[in-house]
Motif scaffolding. Structure first.
Motif, PDB file in Angstrom:
ATOM      1  N   LEU A   7      92.931  96.448  23.755  1.00  0.00           N
ATOM      2  CA  LEU A   7      92.341  97.793  23.685  1.00  0.00           C
ATOM      3  C   LEU A   7      91.832  98.182  25.072  1.00  0.00           C
ATOM      4  CD1 LEU A   7      90.374  97.368  20.326  1.00  0.00           C
ATOM      5  CD2 LEU A   7      92.537  98.552  20.679  1.00  0.00           C
ATOM      6  N   PRO A   8      92.630  98.916  25.824  1.00  0.00           N
ATOM      7  CA  PRO A   8      92.215  99.245  27.194  1.00  0.00           C
ATOM      8  C   PRO A   8      91.059 100.240  27.201  1.00  0.00           C
ATOM      9  CG  PRO A   8      94.229 100.410  26.634  1.00  0.00           C
ATOM     10  CD  PRO A   8      93.909  99.524  25.454  1.00  0.00           C
ATOM     11  N   PRO A   9      90.256 100.240  28.295  1.00  0.00           N
ATOM     12  CA  PRO A   9      89.202 101.254  28.396  1.00  0.00           C
ATOM     13  C   PRO A   9      89.822 102.630  28.671  1.00  0.00           C
ATOM     14  CG  PRO A   9      89.337  99.967  30.413  1.00  0.00           C
ATOM     15  CD  PRO A   9      90.312  99.351  29.458  1.00  0.00           C
ATOM     16  N   GLN A  10      89.028 103.661  28.426  1.00  0.00           N
ATOM     17  CA  GLN A  10      89.498 105.031  28.713  1.00  0.00           C
ATOM     18  C   GLN A  10      89.128 105.362  30.161  1.00  0.00           C
ATOM     19  OE1 GLN A  10      90.755 107.143  25.944  1.00  0.00           O
ATOM     20  NE2 GLN A  10      91.563 108.260  27.714  1.00  0.00           N
ATOM     21  N   ARG A  11      90.095 105.384  31.055  1.00  0.00           N
ATOM     22  CA  ARG A  11      89.829 105.676  32.471  1.00  0.00           C
ATOM     23  C   ARG A  11      90.291 107.079  32.836  1.00  0.00           C
ATOM     24  NH1 ARG A  11      87.052 100.892  33.458  1.00  0.00           N
ATOM     25  NH2 ARG A  11      88.408  99.132  33.926  1.00  0.00           N
ATOM     26  N   THR A  12      89.795 107.568  33.941  1.00  0.00           N
ATOM     27  CA  THR A  12      90.375 108.760  34.582  1.00  0.00           C
ATOM     28  C   THR A  12      91.125 108.246  35.803  1.00  0.00           C
ATOM     29  OG1 THR A  12      88.579 110.161  33.817  1.00  0.00           O
ATOM     30  CG2 THR A  12      89.858 110.969  35.687  1.00  0.00           C
ATOM     31  N   LEU A  13      92.429 108.522  35.846  1.00  0.00           N
ATOM     32  CA  LEU A  13      93.269 107.941  36.899  1.00  0.00           C
ATOM     33  C   LEU A  13      93.468 108.939  38.033  1.00  0.00           C
ATOM     34  CD1 LEU A  13      95.939 106.059  34.728  1.00  0.00           C
ATOM     35  CD2 LEU A  13      93.787 105.218  35.681  1.00  0.00           C
ATOM     36  N   MET A  14      92.770 108.687  39.148  1.00  0.00           N
ATOM     37  CA  MET A  14      92.906 109.560  40.320  1.00  0.00           C
ATOM     38  C   MET A  14      93.272 108.720  41.547  1.00  0.00           C
ATOM     39  SD  MET A  14      89.901 112.354  39.732  1.00  0.00           S
ATOM     40  CE  MET A  14      90.549 113.485  40.958  1.00  0.00           C
ATOM     41  N   GLY A  15      94.182 107.791  41.307  1.00  0.00           N
ATOM     42  CA  GLY A  15      94.717 106.996  42.409  1.00  0.00           C
ATOM     43  C   GLY A  15      96.107 107.503  42.758  1.00  0.00           C
ATOM     44  N   LEU A 327      84.800 102.668  39.267  1.00  0.00           N
ATOM     45  CA  LEU A 327      85.500 102.189  38.069  1.00  0.00           C
ATOM     46  C   LEU A 327      84.486 101.751  37.010  1.00  0.00           C
ATOM     47  CD1 LEU A 327      88.508 101.793  37.317  1.00  0.00           C
ATOM     48  CD2 LEU A 327      88.269  99.403  37.957  1.00  0.00           C
ATOM     49  N   GLU A 328      83.491 101.006  37.452  1.00  0.00           N
ATOM     50  CA  GLU A 328      82.541 100.432  36.504  1.00  0.00           C
ATOM     51  C   GLU A 328      81.618 101.495  35.909  1.00  0.00           C
ATOM     52  OE1 GLU A 328      79.207  97.107  36.925  1.00  0.00           O
ATOM     53  OE2 GLU A 328      81.120  96.633  37.896  1.00  0.00           O
ATOM     54  N   ARG A 329      81.083 102.357  36.775  1.00  0.00           N
ATOM     55  CA  ARG A 329      80.070 103.303  36.273  1.00  0.00           C
ATOM     56  C   ARG A 329      80.679 104.582  35.722  1.00  0.00           C
ATOM     57  NH1 ARG A 329      75.597 103.850  40.804  1.00  0.00           N
ATOM     58  NH2 ARG A 329      75.061 105.698  39.617  1.00  0.00           N
ATOM     59  N   TYR A 330      81.807 104.989  36.299  1.00  0.00           N
ATOM     60  CA  TYR A 330      82.360 106.306  35.913  1.00  0.00           C
ATOM     61  C   TYR A 330      83.744 106.205  35.274  1.00  0.00           C
ATOM     62  CZ  TYR A 330      78.577 107.908  38.916  1.00  0.00           C
ATOM     63  OH  TYR A 330      77.348 108.122  39.485  1.00  0.00           O
ATOM     64  N   ASN A 331      84.262 104.983  35.118  1.00  0.00           N
ATOM     65  CA  ASN A 331      85.630 104.825  34.584  1.00  0.00           C
ATOM     66  C   ASN A 331      86.640 105.633  35.385  1.00  0.00           C
ATOM     67  OD1 ASN A 331      85.984 102.984  32.370  1.00  0.00           O
ATOM     68  ND2 ASN A 331      84.464 104.233  31.290  1.00  0.00           N
ATOM     69  N   LEU A 332      86.394 105.720  36.674  1.00  0.00           N
ATOM     70  CA  LEU A 332      87.232 106.540  37.551  1.00  0.00           C
ATOM     71  C   LEU A 332      87.978 105.642  38.535  1.00  0.00           C
ATOM     72  CD1 LEU A 332      88.102 109.257  38.843  1.00  0.00           C
ATOM     73  CD2 LEU A 332      86.009 109.151  40.206  1.00  0.00           C
ATOM     74  N   GLU A 333      89.305 105.777  38.537  1.00  0.00           N
ATOM     75  CA  GLU A 333      90.099 104.994  39.500  1.00  0.00           C
ATOM     76  C   GLU A 333      90.542 105.871  40.656  1.00  0.00           C
ATOM     77  OE1 GLU A 333      93.406 102.114  38.349  1.00  0.00           O
ATOM     78  OE2 GLU A 333      94.575 103.741  39.247  1.00  0.00           O
ATOM     79  N   ILE A 334      90.228 105.430  41.895  1.00  0.00           N
ATOM     80  CA  ILE A 334      90.869 106.027  43.073  1.00  0.00           C
ATOM     81  C   ILE A 334      91.577 104.891  43.816  1.00  0.00           C
ATOM     82  CG2 ILE A 334      89.197 107.936  43.257  1.00  0.00           C
ATOM     83  CD1 ILE A 334      88.045 106.525  45.763  1.00  0.00           C
ATOM     84  N   GLY A 335      92.453 105.232  44.756  1.00  0.00           N
ATOM     85  CA  GLY A 335      93.279 104.197  45.386  1.00  0.00           C
ATOM     86  C   GLY A 335      92.747 103.737  46.733  1.00  0.00           C
ATOM     87  N   ALA A 336      93.154 102.515  47.109  1.00  0.00           N
ATOM     88  CA  ALA A 336      92.806 101.965  48.426  1.00  0.00           C
ATOM     89  C   ALA A 336      93.877 102.359  49.440  1.00  0.00           C
ATOM     90  CB  ALA A 336      92.733 100.444  48.315  1.00  0.00           C
ATOM     91  N   GLY A 337      93.579 102.132  50.713  1.00  0.00           N
ATOM     92  CA  GLY A 337      94.573 102.352  51.761  1.00  0.00           C
ATOM     93  C   GLY A 337      95.576 101.206  51.795  1.00  0.00           C
ATOM     94  N   LEU A 338      96.723 101.465  52.428  1.00  0.00           N
ATOM     95  CA  LEU A 338      97.763 100.438  52.534  1.00  0.00           C
ATOM     96  C   LEU A 338      98.093 100.202  54.011  1.00  0.00           C
ATOM     97  CD1 LEU A 338     100.348 101.620  49.810  1.00  0.00           C
ATOM     98  CD2 LEU A 338      98.703  99.741  49.611  1.00  0.00           C
ATOM     99  N   GLY A 339      98.713  99.060  54.290  1.00  0.00           N
ATOM    100  CA  GLY A 339      99.201  98.764  55.649  1.00  0.00           C
ATOM    101  C   GLY A 339      98.085  98.921  56.667  1.00  0.00           C
ATOM    102  N   ILE A 348      93.158 109.607  46.990  1.00  0.00           N
ATOM    103  CA  ILE A 348      92.720 110.276  45.760  1.00  0.00           C
ATOM    104  C   ILE A 348      93.876 111.126  45.230  1.00  0.00           C
ATOM    105  CG2 ILE A 348      91.019 111.849  44.760  1.00  0.00           C
ATOM    106  CD1 ILE A 348      89.138 111.073  47.096  1.00  0.00           C
ATOM    107  N   GLY A 349      94.320 110.764  44.031  1.00  0.00           N
ATOM    108  CA  GLY A 349      95.463 111.469  43.451  1.00  0.00           C
ATOM    109  C   GLY A 349      95.020 112.633  42.578  1.00  0.00           C
ATOM    110  N   LEU A 350      95.794 113.702  42.688  1.00  0.00           N
ATOM    111  CA  LEU A 350      95.614 114.865  41.798  1.00  0.00           C
ATOM    112  C   LEU A 350      97.009 115.163  41.292  1.00  0.00           C
ATOM    113  CD1 LEU A 350      93.377 117.547  43.568  1.00  0.00           C
ATOM    114  CD2 LEU A 350      92.927 116.397  41.393  1.00  0.00           C
ATOM    115  N   MET A 351      97.414 114.398  40.298  1.00  0.00           N
ATOM    116  CA  MET A 351      98.824 114.459  39.900  1.00  0.00           C
ATOM    117  C   MET A 351      98.992 114.940  38.465  1.00  0.00           C
ATOM    118  SD  MET A 351     100.248 110.901  41.492  1.00  0.00           S
ATOM    119  CE  MET A 351     100.061 110.507  43.227  1.00  0.00           C
ATOM    120  N   GLY A 352      99.926 115.853  38.281  1.00  0.00           N
ATOM    121  CA  GLY A 352     100.326 116.289  36.948  1.00  0.00           C
ATOM    122  C   GLY A 352      99.146 116.703  36.090  1.00  0.00           C
ATOM    123  N   HIS A 353      99.060 116.102  34.909  1.00  0.00           N
ATOM    124  CA  HIS A 353      98.003 116.419  33.947  1.00  0.00           C
ATOM    125  C   HIS A 353      96.613 116.213  34.556  1.00  0.00           C
ATOM    126  CE1 HIS A 353      96.298 116.901  29.980  1.00  0.00           C
ATOM    127  NE2 HIS A 353      95.715 115.723  30.030  1.00  0.00           N
ATOM    128  N   GLY A 354      96.518 115.321  35.543  1.00  0.00           N
ATOM    129  CA  GLY A 354      95.228 115.002  36.173  1.00  0.00           C
ATOM    130  C   GLY A 354      94.794 116.024  37.218  1.00  0.00           C
TER     131      GLY A 354
END
Ligand SMILES: Cc1ncc(COP(=O)(O)O)c(C=O)c1O
Length: 393
Positions: A7-15, A327-339, A348-354
């Motif tokens: 049963l996954p938690p309900q997150r807001t995905l903004m990564g 993630l812990e306090r707001y159930n909000l996912e944002i992304g880290a940098g790469l390379g 920070i993603g603003l994609m489609g339904h989000g």
């Protein structure tokens, strides 16, 4: 063995993806399974082809969802269009260009690399020089929307240059499809792939692709068999080729395809241009709030993607601790940098339904609260700036 349902938690995905999925898409996925050669399913697939043609703005007959994630769409393009010994010009301005180079080499080709800084778009001037210096190159490959940085490259200009030098183009539209203007036929793209989990807001695991007639002719005239049996379009065409007759190739991911169909129906209901404009509108408000907090963008304004916002981490801030707290306090996912930007930017993603006002407000208020607690920003600025920006649009 004792086992429990997951049963996954309900997150807001903004990564950087996957993005929030419209509940209609999840509900479509749970509809009854039918056979993948059932005439009703085949009818749905025909309709899906039309919906994908609309999303890509193309009349290409060879337009279909590959039964695997965006990376498989990438491999489908390279495996079918690059033969051993072929030369391909590959543009690298982030993570995904490097994967294109790897694909060319694994297909037995030689990659001529055109490099730009991470965060910059692909430079048409450098590409033109590479095309002039390599008249034997058969392919030009580049990423439209570089998810690792948030930079948008000029597909129309790059495809025009490729045509002037008799090169086919392979374009990565994993993050752009549905979120940024993209016109496959008008811009003369030859092969393009995307992913279901970004601006289409579907579950991950499917990769829409489309091939021009020139690309199909190249595939049919190959002198070597495509190395991958699964991705060989000459075989896949027997299943997706249309004409009413479908031969078994592999078992289609039936319920996942219901989901993609529903997400494309949602896109068509909204209208493609409205979707592009919605992404731009919410990006403008997010940007106003982030800048009011004192955060700065990695990419120049002129080349910034609305759906992927890379901002610098303020000096002295532990970026991973911020993401963990969101993630812990707001159930909000944002992304880290790469390379080179690992530890230095958030994505920070603003994609489609989000891409909506609720997500913009949640992200601004949560990020501001966490950073203010660390003494890294002055509180109370971000939401007002975003609201003011919304009032102008
Ligand atoms: C630009 C780009 N290309 C390719 C991919 C690979 O897609 P997938 O992870 O669905 O295999 C991604 C995924 O984030 C991407 O952003």
């Amino acid at each position: 063995m004792q086992a429990k349902s997951f049963l996954p938690p309900q997150r807001t995905l903004m990564g950087p993806g996957p993005s929030d999925v419209n509940p209609r898409v999840l509900s479509a996925m749970s509809r009854p399974i039918i056979g993948h050669l059932d005439p009703v399913f085949v009818g749905m697939m025909e309709e899906m082809k039309g919906l994908l043609q609309y999303a890509f703005q193309t009349e290409n007959a060879l337009t279909l969802p590959v039964s695997a994630p965006g990376s498989a769409g990438m491999e489908t393009c390279f495996a079918n269009l690059v033969e051993p010994g072929d030369k391909a010009i590959v543009c690298i301005n982030g993570v995904f260009g490097t994967r294109m180079k790897e694909n060319v080499e694994r297909c037995g080709g030689t990659a001529v690399v055109v490099e730009d800084d991470w965060g910059a778009p692909v430079s048409p001037g450098k590409v033109e020089d590479a095309l002039k210096g390599n008249p034997d190159a058969k392919i030009l490959a580049f990423v439209h929307a570089e998810t690792s940085t948030g930079a948008c490259s000029d597909v129309e200009t790059l495809c025009r240059l490729a045509r002037e030098h008799d090169c086919l183009t392979i374009v990565d539209a994993v993050t752009s499809l549905g979120g940024s203007p993209l016109k496959v036929d008008d811009w003369g793209v030859d092969a393009i792939y995307s992913g279901s989990q970004k601006c289409l807001s579907c579950t991950p695991g499917l990769s829409p692709v489309s091939f021009s007639e020139r690309a199909v002719e190249r595939i049919q005239a190959r002198s070597h068999k495509v190395q991958s049996w699964f991705l060989d379009l000459n075989l896949v065409m027997g299943y997706w080729g249309g004409g009413g007759k479908r031969a078994y190739h592999h078992t289609a991911p039936i319920n996942a395809l219901y989901a993609l169909h529903e997400s494309l129906v949602i896109l068509a209901e909204e209208g493609l241009e409205n979707s592009w404009n919605r992404h731009a509108r919410h990006h403008a408000a997010l940007r106003a709030g982030l800048e009011a907090m004192g955060l700065t963008f990695l990419v120049d304004e002129a080349h910034r993607l609305p759906q992927l916002n890379a901002v610098h981490v303020p000096a002295g801030v532990d970026e991973a601790a911020v993401r963990a707290e969101l993630l812990e306090r707001y159930n909000l996912e944002i992304g880290a940098g790469l390379g080179p930007y690992a530890g230095k930017v958030w994505r920070i993603g603003l994609m489609g339904h989000g891409a909506n006002e609720r997500n913009v407000s949640l992200c601004l208020s949560a990020l501001e609260a966490v950073l203010a607690d660390m003494g890294a920003v002055k509180p109370g600025q971000a939401l007002a700036a975003a609201r003011a920006r919304y009032k102008q649009s």
